[in-house]
Enzyme design. Structure first.
Site, short mmCIF file in Angstrom:
data_model
loop_
_atom_site.label_atom_id
_atom_site.label_comp_id
_atom_site.label_asym_id
_atom_site.label_seq_id
_atom_site.Cartn_x
_atom_site.Cartn_y
_atom_site.Cartn_z
N CYS A 16 43.73 43.46 42.09
CA CYS A 16 43.21 42.80 40.91
C CYS A 16 43.32 43.60 39.86
CB CYS A 16 41.48 42.54 41.20
SG CYS A 16 40.69 44.13 41.81
N ASN A 19 40.31 46.92 40.53
CA ASN A 19 40.25 47.72 41.87
C ASN A 19 39.04 48.22 42.34
OD1 ASN A 19 42.10 50.15 43.92
ND2 ASN A 19 41.36 48.17 44.59
N CYS A 21 36.29 45.56 42.40
CA CYS A 21 35.33 44.43 42.68
C CYS A 21 36.25 43.54 43.88
CB CYS A 21 35.02 43.43 41.56
SG CYS A 21 33.92 44.37 40.49
N ARG A 22 37.09 42.70 43.26
CA ARG A 22 37.72 41.89 44.20
C ARG A 22 38.57 42.30 45.23
NH1 ARG A 22 39.89 38.26 39.33
NH2 ARG A 22 39.87 40.44 38.48
N SER A 23 39.89 43.10 44.68
CA SER A 23 40.60 43.55 45.81
C SER A 23 40.07 44.63 46.90
CB SER A 23 41.87 44.09 45.06
OG SER A 23 41.60 45.08 44.45
N ASP A 130 36.32 36.75 38.41
CA ASP A 130 35.90 38.14 38.41
C ASP A 130 34.56 38.37 38.27
OD1 ASP A 130 36.01 40.84 37.88
OD2 ASP A 130 37.57 40.93 36.59
P1 4NP Z 1 37.99 43.73 39.61
O1 4NP Z 1 36.98 43.58 38.43
O2 4NP Z 1 39.49 43.33 38.77
O3 4NP Z 1 37.86 42.67 40.60
O4 4NP Z 1 37.95 45.08 40.18
C1 4NP Z 1 37.08 44.16 37.18
C2 4NP Z 1 36.42 45.48 37.00
C3 4NP Z 1 36.53 46.00 36.11
C4 4NP Z 1 36.83 45.65 34.95
C5 4NP Z 1 37.23 44.27 34.85
C6 4NP Z 1 37.45 43.63 36.08
N1 4NP Z 1 36.80 46.39 33.75
O5 4NP Z 1 37.00 45.69 32.76
O6 4NP Z 1 36.39 47.48 33.51
#
Ligand code: 4NP
Length: 167
Positions: A16, A19, A21-23, A130
């Site tokens: 993702c 790294n 939340c989703r992955s 997200d």
């Molecule tokens: P992820 O979510 O891609 O599912 O881990 C996010 C985590 C952090 C951020 C964006 C999306 N950020 O902008 O910091």
């Protein structure tokens, strides 16, 4: 039924943006399903982010809570996608089209890069939203669970039963 192992265990990397939340949720869910299906000899998995914002961090509290509700724990620390990953892993399963574009932009090996939702029976061919921005961790949990089940169903269908393997 005993199943013939592939020559090498097959690696699956979930990707993702951050790294956190989703992955890492997908990785922990997938690992749990692999254990439940007794497929640990055949598959290994990890997760990574296309971005470098959260390197070394534990998953987001929302991810940990969604996993905890299902009795799943993780000690994953965020890391960034590396060029080595395209040879270490056979499958790189990304959460959305932005991740797909960013992953393909650095791809330098034989890994198959796909949207994870291509494996979902119910939500095929769509982005995993997200939850960092909208807090929908339970929706992500449901979507990613369905995709992991779909991947493992297909993987198991392609394993050859031992009694037929050497004929
Ligand atoms: P992820 O979510 O891609 O599912 O881990 C996010 C985590 C952090 C951020 C964006 C999306 N950020 O902008 O910091």
């Amino acid at each position: 039924m005993r199943l013939k192992s592939p020559a090498e265990p097959v690696g699956v990397l979930f990707v993702c943006l951050g790294n956190i939340c989703r992955s890492p949720m997908a990785e922990a869910l997938f690992q749990t399903m692999v254990r439940e299906r007794d497929l640990e000899a055949y598959l290994f998995c990890d997760s990574a982010g296309t971005g470098d914002y959260h390197i070394g961090s534990l998953p987001h509290p929302g991810t940990l809570e969604a996993l905890r509700t299902a009795g799943i724990t993780t000690t994953h620390r965020a890391r960034q996608l590396s060029t080595n990953d395209f040879t270490l892993f056979q499958y790189i399963l990304v959460m959305d089209r932005e991740n797909l574009r960013d992953t393909l932009a650095v791809a330098n090996g034989p890994a198959v890069v796909k949207l994870v939702m291509e494996y979902s029976a119910q939500h095929a061919d769509c982005d995993v939203p997200d939850p960092y921005f909208d807090g929908r961790f339970n929706t992500v949990f449901e979507m990613v669970s369905d995709a992991c089940r779909g991947f493992l169903n297909e993987f198991e269908r392609n394993l050859v039963p031992t009694e037929f393997a050497n004929r």
